[in-house]
Design a protein around this motif. Sequence first.
Motif, PDB file in Angstrom:
ATOM      1  N   ILE A 148      10.928 -16.536   2.290  1.00 17.64           N
ATOM      2  CA  ILE A 148      10.997 -17.450   3.439  1.00 17.64           C
ATOM      3  C   ILE A 148      12.445 -17.895   3.678  1.00 17.64           C
ATOM      4  O   ILE A 148      12.909 -17.933   4.822  1.00 17.64           O
ATOM      5  CB  ILE A 148      10.044 -18.656   3.242  1.00 17.64           C
ATOM      6  CG1 ILE A 148       8.599 -18.173   3.406  1.00 17.64           C
ATOM      7  CG2 ILE A 148      10.371 -19.785   4.212  1.00 17.64           C
ATOM      8  CD1 ILE A 148       7.551 -19.209   3.016  1.00 17.64           C
ATOM      9  N   LYS A 149      13.161 -18.174   2.606  1.00 22.28           N
ATOM     10  CA  LYS A 149      14.559 -18.603   2.754  1.00 22.28           C
ATOM     11  C   LYS A 149      15.414 -17.494   3.355  1.00 22.28           C
ATOM     12  O   LYS A 149      16.373 -17.758   4.078  1.00 22.28           O
ATOM     13  CB  LYS A 149      15.119 -19.019   1.386  1.00 22.28           C
ATOM     14  CG  LYS A 149      14.580 -20.372   0.917  1.00 22.28           C
ATOM     15  CD  LYS A 149      15.329 -20.910  -0.293  1.00 22.28           C
ATOM     16  CE  LYS A 149      14.881 -22.323  -0.635  1.00 22.28           C
ATOM     17  NZ  LYS A 149      13.591 -22.355  -1.334  1.00 22.28           N
ATOM     18  N   ARG A 150      15.085 -16.247   3.058  1.00 23.99           N
ATOM     19  CA  ARG A 150      15.867 -15.104   3.551  1.00 23.99           C
ATOM     20  C   ARG A 150      15.484 -14.664   4.964  1.00 23.99           C
ATOM     21  O   ARG A 150      16.268 -14.064   5.673  1.00 23.99           O
ATOM     22  CB  ARG A 150      15.669 -13.910   2.609  1.00 23.99           C
ATOM     23  CG  ARG A 150      16.520 -13.935   1.363  1.00 23.99           C
ATOM     24  CD  ARG A 150      16.724 -12.516   0.833  1.00 23.99           C
ATOM     25  NE  ARG A 150      15.468 -11.764   0.792  1.00 23.99           N
ATOM     26  CZ  ARG A 150      14.732 -11.585  -0.304  1.00 23.99           C
ATOM     27  NH1 ARG A 150      15.115 -12.132  -1.439  1.00 23.99           N
ATOM     28  NH2 ARG A 150      13.619 -10.877  -0.253  1.00 23.99           N
ATOM     29  N   SER A 151      14.223 -14.921   5.342  1.00 19.74           N
ATOM     30  CA  SER A 151      13.724 -14.362   6.623  1.00 19.74           C
ATOM     31  C   SER A 151      14.151 -15.183   7.825  1.00 19.74           C
ATOM     32  O   SER A 151      14.298 -16.373   7.749  1.00 19.74           O
ATOM     33  CB  SER A 151      12.206 -14.291   6.581  1.00 19.74           C
ATOM     34  OG  SER A 151      11.810 -13.392   5.575  1.00 19.74           O
ATOM     35  N   CYS A 159       7.305  -7.713  12.368  1.00 18.85           N
ATOM     36  CA  CYS A 159       8.007  -8.786  11.640  1.00 18.85           C
ATOM     37  C   CYS A 159       8.150  -8.417  10.158  1.00 18.85           C
ATOM     38  O   CYS A 159       7.418  -7.564   9.644  1.00 18.85           O
ATOM     39  CB  CYS A 159       7.252 -10.109  11.790  1.00 18.85           C
ATOM     40  SG  CYS A 159       5.621 -10.120  11.008  1.00 18.85           S
ATOM     41  N   PRO A 160       9.078  -9.054   9.453  1.00 19.31           N
ATOM     42  CA  PRO A 160       9.210  -8.808   8.013  1.00 19.31           C
ATOM     43  C   PRO A 160       7.893  -9.078   7.277  1.00 19.31           C
ATOM     44  O   PRO A 160       7.134  -9.972   7.670  1.00 19.31           O
ATOM     45  CB  PRO A 160      10.294  -9.806   7.591  1.00 19.31           C
ATOM     46  CG  PRO A 160      11.084 -10.060   8.826  1.00 19.31           C
ATOM     47  CD  PRO A 160      10.091 -10.002   9.949  1.00 19.31           C
ATOM     48  N   SER A 167       7.247  -2.683  10.646  1.00 20.09           N
ATOM     49  CA  SER A 167       8.325  -3.567  10.178  1.00 20.09           C
ATOM     50  C   SER A 167       9.425  -2.767   9.492  1.00 20.09           C
ATOM     51  O   SER A 167       9.146  -1.919   8.643  1.00 20.09           O
ATOM     52  CB  SER A 167       7.770  -4.594   9.188  1.00 20.09           C
ATOM     53  OG  SER A 167       6.604  -5.187   9.680  1.00 20.09           O
ATOM     54  N   ARG A 168      10.671  -3.092   9.847  1.00 14.33           N
ATOM     55  CA  ARG A 168      11.802  -2.454   9.160  1.00 14.33           C
ATOM     56  C   ARG A 168      11.999  -3.100   7.791  1.00 14.33           C
ATOM     57  O   ARG A 168      12.380  -2.439   6.831  1.00 14.33           O
ATOM     58  CB  ARG A 168      13.069  -2.595  10.011  1.00 14.33           C
ATOM     59  CG  ARG A 168      13.077  -1.686  11.230  1.00 14.33           C
ATOM     60  CD  ARG A 168      14.457  -1.092  11.490  1.00 14.33           C
ATOM     61  NE  ARG A 168      15.476  -2.122  11.675  1.00 14.33           N
ATOM     62  CZ  ARG A 168      15.753  -2.656  12.862  1.00 14.33           C
ATOM     63  NH1 ARG A 168      15.108  -2.262  13.938  1.00 14.33           N
ATOM     64  NH2 ARG A 168      16.690  -3.578  12.964  1.00 14.33           N
ATOM     65  N   GLN A 169      11.767  -4.411   7.755  1.00 10.65           N
ATOM     66  CA  GLN A 169      11.933  -5.138   6.491  1.00 10.65           C
ATOM     67  C   GLN A 169      10.548  -5.357   5.886  1.00 10.65           C
ATOM     68  O   GLN A 169       9.770  -6.182   6.364  1.00 10.65           O
ATOM     69  CB  GLN A 169      12.620  -6.487   6.763  1.00 10.65           C
ATOM     70  CG  GLN A 169      13.019  -7.221   5.496  1.00 10.65           C
ATOM     71  CD  GLN A 169      13.474  -8.645   5.800  1.00 10.65           C
ATOM     72  OE1 GLN A 169      13.984  -8.935   6.876  1.00 10.65           O
ATOM     73  NE2 GLN A 169      13.260  -9.551   4.851  1.00 10.65           N
ATOM     74  N   LYS A 170      10.239  -4.584   4.844  1.00  9.85           N
ATOM     75  CA  LYS A 170       8.928  -4.734   4.200  1.00  9.85           C
ATOM     76  C   LYS A 170       9.052  -4.398   2.715  1.00  9.85           C
ATOM     77  O   LYS A 170       9.858  -3.549   2.325  1.00  9.85           O
ATOM     78  CB  LYS A 170       7.879  -3.841   4.874  1.00  9.85           C
ATOM     79  CG  LYS A 170       8.252  -2.378   4.998  1.00  9.85           C
ATOM     80  CD  LYS A 170       7.207  -1.599   5.794  1.00  9.85           C
ATOM     81  CE  LYS A 170       7.631  -0.142   6.010  1.00  9.85           C
ATOM     82  NZ  LYS A 170       6.628   0.624   6.756  1.00  9.85           N
ATOM     83  N   ARG A 171       8.259  -5.090   1.923  1.00  9.67           N
ATOM     84  CA  ARG A 171       8.352  -4.909   0.475  1.00  9.67           C
ATOM     85  C   ARG A 171       6.973  -5.056  -0.136  1.00  9.67           C
ATOM     86  O   ARG A 171       6.196  -5.927   0.256  1.00  9.67           O
ATOM     87  CB  ARG A 171       9.303  -5.969  -0.091  1.00  9.67           C
ATOM     88  CG  ARG A 171       9.584  -5.818  -1.563  1.00  9.67           C
ATOM     89  CD  ARG A 171      10.741  -6.708  -1.979  1.00  9.67           C
ATOM     90  NE  ARG A 171      10.654  -6.979  -3.408  1.00  9.67           N
ATOM     91  CZ  ARG A 171      10.615  -8.192  -3.948  1.00  9.67           C
ATOM     92  NH1 ARG A 171      10.656  -9.260  -3.173  1.00  9.67           N
ATOM     93  NH2 ARG A 171      10.533  -8.344  -5.250  1.00  9.67           N
ATOM     94  N   LEU A 172       6.661  -4.198  -1.092  1.00  4.97           N
ATOM     95  CA  LEU A 172       5.386  -4.229  -1.791  1.00  4.97           C
ATOM     96  C   LEU A 172       5.648  -4.720  -3.211  1.00  4.97           C
ATOM     97  O   LEU A 172       6.459  -4.125  -3.927  1.00  4.97           O
ATOM     98  CB  LEU A 172       4.798  -2.818  -1.805  1.00  4.97           C
ATOM     99  CG  LEU A 172       3.341  -2.599  -2.177  1.00  4.97           C
ATOM    100  CD1 LEU A 172       2.400  -3.384  -1.276  1.00  4.97           C
ATOM    101  CD2 LEU A 172       2.994  -1.111  -2.108  1.00  4.97           C
TER     102      LEU A 172
END
Length: 246
Positions: A243-246, A184-185, A211-216
């Motif tokens: 949360i709004k984007r996921s 999951c993201p 996860s393909r969608q991940k950010r640090l």
Amino acid sequence: MAETYPVLQEAEPFYFEGNDIGILVIHGFTGSTQSMRDLGEAYAKEGYTVCGPRLKGHGTHYYEMEQTTYADWIASVEEGYQWLKERCQTIFVTGLSMGGTLTLYMAENHPDIQAIIPINAAIDIPDMAALQNERETRFLDAIGSDIKKPYVRELAYDKTPVKSVKEIVMLMEKVRNGLHKIQCPALIFVSTEDHVVPPGNSQMIFDNISSRQKRLVQLDNSYHVATLDNDKELIIEETLRFIKRS
């Protein structure tokens, strides 16, 4: 029968009923819901349904924590998750420190979780692992309140049971070995200076989840308890956007 202690003021679990998007908010090792309440209230204000469970053995007395296992802490989180499942279509999970570890555990075991937000999550703490064979010492000094902001205190125990340290080490190993299951993201927060969990833990999480969608996101103005520190508002804003984007 193990002795029980009253729940400390501000350490109670919290629940906010809102829309059909739920957020599970998990506190850390030796800490309490007090460290996550500001985040929980901010998310509830946006209309989300929020659950902040009190992990078993936490928010009372360290003698009580000493009697609990990592399976008890997982059970406390699962209970909160079920509470949200009964009310919500979509569930996000966030947690600080061991709460972040438990966030990862939930994503490994509940693929229906929409996305996760670990904050200074713990998966490998060599100082704790070194205590695995400790037999002489029962309690260590406190690890709570690693906060940069002056005059802010975390409601946490003033002693850490060695038995509990051995439990979190087992939990971290279990979660570390399952990181590849997470798809999951993920929005991962890490304090650049943290005196409890080495910041490299967050990079390890980022590198090993699938996860393909991940950010640090780096927190440059907070220590370990970032949810009570200078970057608290940044965490809230970034999380709400995520949360709004996921």
